[in-house]
Motif scaffolding. Structure first.
Motif, mmCIF file in Angstrom:
data_model
loop_
_atom_site.group_PDB
_atom_site.id
_atom_site.type_symbol
_atom_site.label_atom_id
_atom_site.label_comp_id
_atom_site.label_asym_id
_atom_site.label_seq_id
_atom_site.Cartn_x
_atom_site.Cartn_y
_atom_site.Cartn_z
ATOM 1 N N PHE A 48 0.835 -1.206 0.000
ATOM 2 C CA PHE A 48 0.000 0.000 0.000
ATOM 3 C C PHE A 48 0.871 1.257 0.000
ATOM 4 O O PHE A 48 0.639 2.184 -0.763
ATOM 5 C CB PHE A 48 -0.957 0.021 1.200
ATOM 6 C CG PHE A 48 -2.156 -0.863 1.018
ATOM 7 C CD1 PHE A 48 -3.104 -0.584 0.028
ATOM 8 C CD2 PHE A 48 -2.358 -1.977 1.830
ATOM 9 C CE1 PHE A 48 -4.223 -1.396 -0.144
ATOM 10 C CE2 PHE A 48 -3.474 -2.799 1.657
ATOM 11 C CZ PHE A 48 -4.400 -2.503 0.671
ATOM 12 N N LYS A 49 1.877 1.268 0.861
ATOM 13 C CA LYS A 49 2.745 2.437 0.918
ATOM 14 C C LYS A 49 3.459 2.637 -0.421
ATOM 15 O O LYS A 49 3.584 3.759 -0.914
ATOM 16 C CB LYS A 49 3.770 2.275 2.043
ATOM 17 C CG LYS A 49 4.588 3.527 2.276
ATOM 18 C CD LYS A 49 5.476 3.386 3.500
ATOM 19 C CE LYS A 49 6.148 4.710 3.833
ATOM 20 N NZ LYS A 49 7.041 4.596 4.992
ATOM 21 N N TYR A 75 2.525 1.722 -3.499
ATOM 22 C CA TYR A 75 1.652 2.218 -4.569
ATOM 23 C C TYR A 75 1.109 3.610 -4.240
ATOM 24 O O TYR A 75 0.822 4.389 -5.145
ATOM 25 C CB TYR A 75 0.525 1.221 -4.852
ATOM 26 C CG TYR A 75 1.052 -0.045 -5.499
ATOM 27 C CD1 TYR A 75 1.852 0.023 -6.629
ATOM 28 C CD2 TYR A 75 0.780 -1.305 -4.971
ATOM 29 C CE1 TYR A 75 2.372 -1.125 -7.217
ATOM 30 C CE2 TYR A 75 1.287 -2.461 -5.553
ATOM 31 C CZ TYR A 75 2.082 -2.361 -6.674
ATOM 32 O OH TYR A 75 2.591 -3.496 -7.253
ATOM 33 N N TYR A 76 0.988 3.909 -2.961
ATOM 34 C CA TYR A 76 0.613 5.268 -2.550
ATOM 35 C C TYR A 76 1.669 6.256 -3.041
ATOM 36 O O TYR A 76 1.343 7.301 -3.629
ATOM 37 C CB TYR A 76 0.501 5.295 -1.022
ATOM 38 C CG TYR A 76 0.215 6.650 -0.412
ATOM 39 C CD1 TYR A 76 -1.048 7.217 -0.486
ATOM 40 C CD2 TYR A 76 1.210 7.348 0.275
ATOM 41 C CE1 TYR A 76 -1.313 8.453 0.104
ATOM 42 C CE2 TYR A 76 0.956 8.574 0.867
ATOM 43 C CZ TYR A 76 -0.311 9.126 0.773
ATOM 44 O OH TYR A 76 -0.570 10.344 1.353
ATOM 45 N N VAL A 77 2.937 5.916 -2.842
ATOM 46 C CA VAL A 77 4.028 6.754 -3.348
ATOM 47 C C VAL A 77 4.015 6.771 -4.880
ATOM 48 O O VAL A 77 4.195 7.818 -5.506
ATOM 49 C CB VAL A 77 5.390 6.225 -2.829
ATOM 50 C CG1 VAL A 77 6.542 6.898 -3.573
ATOM 51 C CG2 VAL A 77 5.509 6.451 -1.332
ATOM 52 N N LEU A 136 -2.736 6.760 -3.621
ATOM 53 C CA LEU A 136 -3.223 5.500 -4.172
ATOM 54 C C LEU A 136 -4.295 5.738 -5.238
ATOM 55 O O LEU A 136 -4.399 4.993 -6.220
ATOM 56 C CB LEU A 136 -3.778 4.619 -3.043
ATOM 57 C CG LEU A 136 -3.976 3.144 -3.374
ATOM 58 C CD1 LEU A 136 -2.658 2.480 -3.735
ATOM 59 C CD2 LEU A 136 -4.597 2.404 -2.187
#
Lengths: 328, 328
Positions: free
Chosen positions: A245-246, A248-250, A257
């Motif tokens: 998650f982190k 793909y958030y970045v 995201l």
């Protein structure tokens, strides 16, 4: 009900100053011995590690097969701090923690906990290392079903930081909190799984990726060794630092995201639509098992664990980043 | 057809001794600049890095946004080794390698390669960084379709070792081999993907895990931050050292991967049966996007990359193990 005349007061929450902690391990398979090595390397003062197993040669077995990890970690404890209990009752008396890593067999665990309840101090923590038998089923025959908590390690637990804490609906909040505190204070990563999900969480995630990996090898897109090379040189090191998650958030830039899915949600969906739906027993096994064996032959697990520990040491040093990243 | 009077002989296979290598990059987005940093840190002697982009402020843009990576790596090159080409034709003249990281747009890439073919030396390697447009489609308008090869990085390529080499059916073996040699000699991990699979391989694997991760958060089993904590403390470091096949092969004991499936194939299948089948647009987005943003806010990507490089340095030092492990 307790057999102890002086039941310990709040033993785990004061564990940092508690130099008289008594941990009892039941079962001396790979997981049990790995936990033994971990605990031994983290005992303070005259704390006691007690081991119980029904096998006749248990003392010799432990001495010969305990992972050498504990000897490399600073601790006042030595293998002489291990006490081999002559009976289950003796093993349980005065224990603050009872951790079972016995057979993956519901019947065994049901009977065990009913017996443990009779002999262990009433505020002792009761942990099961099971990878699949829910606490709710294990506790069926207990009077006090709030006590059992699944504490599922990622193998081997003397190396890997993750512990999945999987309570039943009956498990008390206090048991979860005290368990969480125990592991956090020892630098481990306990994660509270809110529902008794089949396979818990870590294995479900890994098996989802494995299914696609098998599919791609089966289709001749890449080999077994190439799948591993790909993961070792991309997701492995990336996800060691920042989970999916982190990452793909970045990857989505300022829009996070949502930006990621705006940009390539179509490709993500295409990959999901095209993903392999193969099942165990579909016939891919012969090819995949053979290729894996030909690729790896004999693996030096000690070497793997040594390198993994080097990576985990780096990540420990960078903990301020990791802690911030896993806030939720 | 070549505009070069003295087309270079076998430039890549002698690259270690080739101190006059000329690499041309087209496009200066994140990926283009990341590749620029990597190449700059690996140039020998008077080798030349040429950049072409249609934006007016390209020189200033490159100077301001080039990742500082190259400056930390031992190399004789400096930013002064970068030449900004005034035209596509000038950028292509005498190039040994032409690497495009332009817009993800089939039309752009088709036209580009047709133009490149007219001006670049005839044995120059032609690479596309695309994450999804197959070489076969990109090369449609070329006379010699055997030249284009997808070289898909794992972002950012100046840090991450993986390069997915995805040829079309037309791409020549020689192009694949020379490309493989180029990256291997620079300590990277090129992997030859045998079929033009949708999303290639790394993303397919990662997206399969992401789908299950979204499902578990959506069901309230764990939070976004907990998924990341789980992966960072288990699969991440493990798979950085030994990919999934190798890990489960070891996990099966002497019987290898077959032993693994004999032991817990039932649980694997249960997890597969129970896995989330959610799709993009199913409505999970609001909750997941919001929770991810609340969990991470502003992320220091430089910090992430610095830690990732520390891990990769350890893995580089342990290369003998990794190399053996990825034999196939």
């Amino acid at each position: 009900m307790s057999n102890s005349e002086n039941p310990p007061q709040d033993p785990i929450s004061k564990v940092e100053s508690n130099k008289d902690l008594r941990i009892t391990l039941i079962g001396t398979g790979t997981i049990g011995l790995s936990f033994a090595a971990f605990h031994l390397s983290h005992l303070l003062g005259p704390s006691q590690l007690t081991i119980y197993d029904t096998r006749a040669d248990v003392a010799q077995h432990v001495e010969e097969n305990l992972p050498p990890f504990f000897a490399e970690k600073p601790s006042q404890a030595s293998i002489s701090n291990i006490r081999i209990a002559p009976s289950l009752e003796a093993a349980l008396k005065d224990a603050h923690i009872v951790q079972e890593s016995g057979p993956e067999n519901l019947d065994f665990k049901r009977k065990l906990w009913a017996e443990v309840e009779k002999h262990a101090p009433e505020n002792a923590l009761l942990w099961s290392s099971t990878s699949g038998i829910p606490a709710s089923q294990q506790a069926q025959d207990m009077k006090e079903k709030s006590r059992v908590l699944v504490v599922h390690p990622y193998n081997p637990p003397h190396i890997m930081p993750l512990l999945e804490l999987v309570p039943s609906r009956d498990t008390s909040e206090e048991v979860i909190e005290r368990t969480c505190e125990f592991w956090t204070k020892r630098g481990r990563v306990p994660v509270h799984i809110k529902k008794e999900t089949r396979g818990f969480v870590a294995n479900r995630l890994a098996f989802a990726l494995l299914r696609e990996a098998i599919h791609l090898v089966n289709e001749g897109v890449v080999s077994v060794g190439e799948i591993d090379s790909i993961v070792e040189s991309s997701m492995g090191p990336r996800w060691a630092v920042a989970g999916p998650f982190k990452s793909y958030y970045v990857g989505g830039g300022p829009a996070g995201l949502e930006g990621f899915f705006d940009n390539i949600g179509g490709t993500v969906q295409d990959c999901w639509d095209d993903s392999g739906k193969l099942n165990v027993g579909d016939g891919w096994e012969t090819k995949i098992f053979k290729q894996t064996k030909e690729t790896y032959g004999s693996v030096d697990v000690g070497e793997r664990d040594r390198i993994t520990r080097r990576l985990l040491d780096v990540l420990d040093q960078e903990k301020s980043y990791t802690t911030r990243s896993s806030a939720n």
